[in-house]
Scaffold this motif. Structure first.
Motif, PDB file in Angstrom:
ATOM      1  N   ALA A  39      37.015   7.153  48.510  1.00 18.25           N
ATOM      2  CA  ALA A  39      36.467   8.093  47.626  1.00 18.25           C
ATOM      3  C   ALA A  39      37.348   8.659  46.866  1.00 18.25           C
ATOM      4  CB  ALA A  39      35.390   8.638  48.338  1.00 18.25           C
ATOM      5  N   PRO A  40      37.130   9.244  45.874  1.00 18.96           N
ATOM      6  CA  PRO A  40      37.920  10.240  44.968  1.00 18.96           C
ATOM      7  C   PRO A  40      38.024  11.435  45.776  1.00 18.96           C
ATOM      8  CG  PRO A  40      36.240   9.225  43.604  1.00 18.96           C
ATOM      9  CD  PRO A  40      36.005   8.877  44.906  1.00 18.96           C
ATOM     10  N   GLY A  41      39.097  12.164  45.441  1.00 22.18           N
ATOM     11  CA  GLY A  41      39.322  13.533  46.166  1.00 22.18           C
ATOM     12  C   GLY A  41      38.439  14.543  45.957  1.00 22.18           C
ATOM     13  N   PRO A  42      37.738  14.582  44.959  1.00 17.99           N
ATOM     14  CA  PRO A  42      36.465  15.492  44.770  1.00 17.99           C
ATOM     15  C   PRO A  42      35.424  15.093  45.603  1.00 17.99           C
ATOM     16  CG  PRO A  42      37.319  15.355  42.485  1.00 17.99           C
ATOM     17  CD  PRO A  42      38.246  14.332  43.427  1.00 17.99           C
ATOM     18  N   VAL A  43      35.125  13.933  45.733  1.00 17.60           N
ATOM     19  CA  VAL A  43      34.068  13.520  46.518  1.00 17.60           C
ATOM     20  C   VAL A  43      34.307  13.965  48.011  1.00 17.60           C
ATOM     21  CG1 VAL A  43      32.590  11.317  47.461  1.00 17.60           C
ATOM     22  CG2 VAL A  43      33.312  11.573  45.051  1.00 17.60           C
ATOM     23  N   LEU A  44      35.414  13.681  48.556  1.00 16.40           N
ATOM     24  CA  LEU A  44      35.802  14.149  49.825  1.00 16.40           C
ATOM     25  C   LEU A  44      35.708  15.558  50.115  1.00 16.40           C
ATOM     26  CD1 LEU A  44      38.890  11.699  50.441  1.00 16.40           C
ATOM     27  CD2 LEU A  44      36.677  11.562  50.896  1.00 16.40           C
ATOM     28  N   ALA A  45      36.054  16.166  49.020  1.00 15.53           N
ATOM     29  CA  ALA A  45      35.997  17.854  49.289  1.00 15.53           C
ATOM     30  C   ALA A  45      34.618  18.273  48.892  1.00 15.53           C
ATOM     31  CB  ALA A  45      36.757  18.510  47.966  1.00 15.53           C
ATOM     32  N   ALA A  46      33.825  17.570  48.493  1.00 21.37           N
ATOM     33  CA  ALA A  46      32.494  17.937  48.492  1.00 21.37           C
ATOM     34  C   ALA A  46      31.542  17.417  49.655  1.00 21.37           C
ATOM     35  CB  ALA A  46      31.672  17.127  47.266  1.00 21.37           C
ATOM     36  N   ALA A  47      32.238  16.410  50.294  1.00 20.47           N
ATOM     37  CA  ALA A  47      31.528  15.919  51.659  1.00 20.47           C
ATOM     38  C   ALA A  47      31.996  16.831  52.636  1.00 20.47           C
ATOM     39  CB  ALA A  47      32.244  14.745  52.015  1.00 20.47           C
ATOM     40  N   SER A  48      33.275  17.507  52.628  1.00 23.09           N
ATOM     41  CA  SER A  48      33.445  18.408  53.541  1.00 23.09           C
ATOM     42  C   SER A  48      33.038  19.780  53.452  1.00 23.09           C
ATOM     43  CB  SER A  48      35.201  18.897  53.263  1.00 23.09           C
ATOM     44  OG  SER A  48      35.579  19.747  54.443  1.00 23.09           O
ATOM     45  N   GLU A  49      32.720  20.225  52.255  1.00 26.17           N
ATOM     46  CA  GLU A  49      31.860  21.630  52.185  1.00 26.17           C
ATOM     47  C   GLU A  49      30.143  21.383  52.406  1.00 26.17           C
ATOM     48  OE1 GLU A  49      30.485  24.402  48.138  1.00 26.17           O
ATOM     49  OE2 GLU A  49      32.038  22.776  47.883  1.00 26.17           O
ATOM     50  N   ALA A  50      29.855  20.029  52.258  1.00 27.26           N
ATOM     51  CA  ALA A  50      28.431  19.887  52.527  1.00 27.26           C
ATOM     52  C   ALA A  50      28.217  19.964  54.031  1.00 27.26           C
ATOM     53  CB  ALA A  50      28.119  18.574  51.927  1.00 27.26           C
ATOM     54  N   LEU A  51      29.445  19.396  54.906  1.00 32.11           N
ATOM     55  CA  LEU A  51      29.465  19.581  56.338  1.00 32.11           C
ATOM     56  C   LEU A  51      29.087  20.951  56.970  1.00 32.11           C
ATOM     57  CD1 LEU A  51      32.060  16.851  57.210  1.00 32.11           C
ATOM     58  CD2 LEU A  51      29.617  16.647  57.784  1.00 32.11           C
ATOM     59  N   VAL A  52      29.645  21.743  56.116  1.00 30.16           N
ATOM     60  CA  VAL A  52      29.572  23.245  56.715  1.00 30.16           C
ATOM     61  C   VAL A  52      28.328  23.951  55.865  1.00 30.16           C
ATOM     62  CG1 VAL A  52      30.779  25.408  56.488  1.00 30.16           C
ATOM     63  CG2 VAL A  52      32.064  23.321  56.925  1.00 30.16           C
ATOM     64  N   GLY A  53      27.960  23.727  54.653  1.00 32.01           N
ATOM     65  CA  GLY A  53      27.109  24.490  54.149  1.00 32.01           C
ATOM     66  C   GLY A  53      25.753  23.898  53.713  1.00 32.01           C
ATOM     67  N   ALA A  54      25.608  22.576  54.011  1.00 35.46           N
ATOM     68  CA  ALA A  54      24.402  21.827  53.845  1.00 35.46           C
ATOM     69  C   ALA A  54      23.652  21.721  55.122  1.00 35.46           C
ATOM     70  CB  ALA A  54      24.590  20.752  52.860  1.00 35.46           C
ATOM     71  N   SER A  55      22.436  21.603  54.970  1.00 36.07           N
ATOM     72  CA  SER A  55      21.532  21.299  56.407  1.00 36.07           C
ATOM     73  C   SER A  55      21.677  19.839  56.809  1.00 36.07           C
ATOM     74  CB  SER A  55      20.124  21.914  55.994  1.00 36.07           C
ATOM     75  OG  SER A  55      19.470  20.638  55.144  1.00 36.07           O
ATOM     76  N   LEU A  56      22.032  18.904  56.040  1.00 30.04           N
ATOM     77  CA  LEU A  56      22.138  17.797  55.926  1.00 30.04           C
ATOM     78  C   LEU A  56      20.796  16.972  56.680  1.00 30.04           C
ATOM     79  CD1 LEU A  56      25.827  17.272  56.706  1.00 30.04           C
ATOM     80  CD2 LEU A  56      24.568  16.997  54.650  1.00 30.04           C
ATOM     81  N   GLY A  57      19.736  17.579  56.565  1.00 31.91           N
ATOM     82  CA  GLY A  57      18.473  17.043  57.019  1.00 31.91           C
ATOM     83  C   GLY A  57      18.080  15.809  56.207  1.00 31.91           C
ATOM     84  N   TYR A  58      16.597  15.636  56.331  1.00 29.66           N
ATOM     85  CA  TYR A  58      16.227  14.518  55.370  1.00 29.66           C
ATOM     86  C   TYR A  58      15.965  15.289  54.002  1.00 29.66           C
ATOM     87  CZ  TYR A  58      14.020  12.096  59.574  1.00 29.66           C
ATOM     88  OH  TYR A  58      13.899  11.747  60.638  1.00 29.66           O
ATOM     89  N   THR A  59      16.519  14.316  53.029  1.00 29.52           N
ATOM     90  CA  THR A  59      16.148  14.675  51.860  1.00 29.52           C
ATOM     91  C   THR A  59      14.714  14.262  51.009  1.00 29.52           C
ATOM     92  OG1 THR A  59      17.165  12.803  50.797  1.00 29.52           O
ATOM     93  CG2 THR A  59      18.807  14.478  51.284  1.00 29.52           C
ATOM     94  N   ALA A  60      14.701  14.517  50.092  1.00 30.09           N
ATOM     95  CA  ALA A  60      13.512  13.834  49.246  1.00 30.09           C
ATOM     96  C   ALA A  60      13.850  12.122  49.376  1.00 30.09           C
ATOM     97  CB  ALA A  60      13.279  14.322  47.866  1.00 30.09           C
ATOM     98  N   THR A  61      12.416  11.617  49.478  1.00 33.15           N
ATOM     99  CA  THR A  61      12.656  10.081  49.771  1.00 33.15           C
ATOM    100  C   THR A  61      13.349   9.527  48.530  1.00 33.15           C
ATOM    101  OG1 THR A  61      10.569  10.249  51.123  1.00 33.15           O
ATOM    102  CG2 THR A  61      11.188   8.083  49.953  1.00 33.15           C
ATOM    103  N   LEU A  62      13.153   9.998  47.304  1.00 31.67           N
ATOM    104  CA  LEU A  62      13.843   9.170  46.238  1.00 31.67           C
ATOM    105  C   LEU A  62      15.033   9.930  45.912  1.00 31.67           C
ATOM    106  CD1 LEU A  62      10.743   9.390  43.840  1.00 31.67           C
ATOM    107  CD2 LEU A  62      11.691   7.338  45.032  1.00 31.67           C
ATOM    108  N   GLY A  63      15.778  10.691  46.604  1.00 28.71           N
ATOM    109  CA  GLY A  63      17.004  11.146  46.621  1.00 28.71           C
ATOM    110  C   GLY A  63      17.160  12.638  45.799  1.00 28.71           C
ATOM    111  N   LEU A  64      18.068  13.288  45.995  1.00 25.38           N
ATOM    112  CA  LEU A  64      18.443  14.685  45.753  1.00 25.38           C
ATOM    113  C   LEU A  64      18.003  14.923  44.238  1.00 25.38           C
ATOM    114  CD1 LEU A  64      21.570  15.452  47.540  1.00 25.38           C
ATOM    115  CD2 LEU A  64      19.456  16.533  48.293  1.00 25.38           C
ATOM    116  N   PRO A  65      17.262  15.697  43.688  1.00 28.93           N
ATOM    117  CA  PRO A  65      16.954  15.852  42.434  1.00 28.93           C
ATOM    118  C   PRO A  65      18.139  16.006  41.555  1.00 28.93           C
ATOM    119  CG  PRO A  65      15.472  17.183  43.743  1.00 28.93           C
ATOM    120  CD  PRO A  65      16.349  16.673  44.591  1.00 28.93           C
TER     121      PRO A  65
END
Length: 378
Positions: A39-65
């Motif tokens: 994955a591109p560098g910005p994607v990896l950075a966003a994933a790392s940030e989400a691990l810390v800052g996002a709840s990572l529970g169920y999202t909307a069934t159709l995907g994040l708006p």
């Protein structure tokens, strides 16, 4: 315990070859359509940030708006076709999108037309769901792509037509004018047109049109796996007429609850300028490896292949060397460490004469493969 007949489908031989190859330290993986780069560098950075800052529970069934909106903007910008976030359904890989589409739109016994050679998971999944698969024999005279004439001649009342461009395994791109003819043909007959566009973004001078340029009733399939280099993140999407979205929402809620949360948060960064610049550099590398192989393979007697207009595959005729390409590929792996895909996966009638070579590898790996092939072929 006796398995259901639905489970009695052909194996995916590519994955069998891959499993054997991964047991070798010297393997050269020309068998699987997995980009060498991650994955591109910005994607990896966003994933790392989400691990810390996002709840990572169920999202909307159709995907994040916000991801649905990003995909809609990408599609509209790329093709000049009006696309709204409300038409986008985010799925667990494009594979999850295909299963959802088949379940939502087909009943047991419905006839589905697709090209032969073609991606085996369409055929095997359709068989498992009780649909009737109508294979269209597509050869070099139509660049291995289906035409309206194929559909007219198949002699079946169809419920769905699947088109793949760039194609797996041949790498050919359907002519936009022919895609328009097929889209109009399907629209007039109330036949679902399902357009697999997961290799869009990877092409070498040929125009890749989307089916939704020609019919608002077409359903297109996209993926983060190929151009976006996020295979294991398992994220894809469907773009469809808005009146179908509620059906998919209800179905997906029962099938998967939602797509993977971490992958969705990370994928938002895939559409940024920095990511796209990185991804386009990979396509230039594919083109370089493609040019090398198309020049060198004929010197080894492997010069008969479909024109690789896009994606990263060569569909190579080996009928002058073997009448069992599966055994030939197994011997090649065993004796050289070079892994290629046997054609039987992709063509139920002539696959024993072909192999598929994937060139989403480094140029150096391609050079090593050619050296080993040359020695093996004598």
């Amino acid at each position: 315990m006796v398995p259901s007949p639905r489970g009695e489908v052909e194996p995916f031989r590519v994955m069998q070859i891959l499993g054997k190859a991964q047991q070798r330290e010297d393997a050269l993986l020309l068998c699987v359509g997995q980009p060498r780069a991650g994955a591109p560098g910005p994607v990896l950075a966003a994933a790392s940030e989400a691990l810390v800052g996002a709840s990572l529970g169920y999202t909307a069934t159709l995907g994040l708006p916000e991801l649905r909106a990003a995909i809609a903007r990408w599609h509209a910008h790329t093709y000049g076709t009006p696309t709204r976030a409300e038409q986008v359904v985010v799925t667990t890989g494009s594979s999850g999108g295909f299963v959802a589409a088949f379940l939502a739109l087909l009943s047991p016994g419905d006839a589905v037309a697709l090209a032969r050679p073609g991606y085996p998971a369409y055929r095997n999944t359709l068989h498992a769901l009780g649909a009737e698969v109508v294979e269209l024999d597509c050869g070099p005279e139509t660049r291995y792509q289906p035409t309206v004439e194929h559909l007219e001649a198949c002699g079946r009342e169809l419920k769905m037509v699947i088109v793949t461009s760039p194609d797996n395994p041949t790498g050919t791109i359907i002519d936009p004018a022919e895609l328009q003819r097929i889209a109009r043909w399907c629209e007039r007959r109330d036949v679902v047109l399902l357009s697999d566009e997961i290799y869009h973004g990877i092409s070498y001078g040929q125009t890749t049109a989307t089916a939704r340029q020609f019919s608002p009733e077409a359903i297109t399939v996209g993926s983060m796996s190929k151009f976006f280099c996020m295979t294991g993140w398992r994220l894809g999407w469907l773009i469809m007429p808005e009146h179908l979205v509620e059906t998919f929402d209800n179905l997906q809620a029962n099938l998967a609850l939602c797509p993977p949360a971490i992958a969705q948060h990370a994928a938002l960064a895939a559409f940024t300028p920095d990511s796209l610049s990185e991804l386009r550099s990979h396509v230039r590398e594919y083109a370089e490896t493609r040019d090398y192989l198309t020049a060198e393979l004929p010197k080894l007697g492997l010069g008969s292949f479909a024109p690789p207009d896009g994606g990263f595959y060569l569909w190579v005729d080996v009928s002058h060397l073997t009448d069992d390409s599966e055994a030939w590929a197994a011997d090649l792996l065993e004796e050289t460490g070079v892994a290629v895909a046997p054609g039987k996966d992709f063509d139920t009638t002539s696959g024993h004469k072909f192999i598929r070579i994937s060139f989403c590898i480094s140029l150096e790996q391609a050079r090593q493969a050619v050296v080993r092939l040359a020695e093996w072929l004598g």
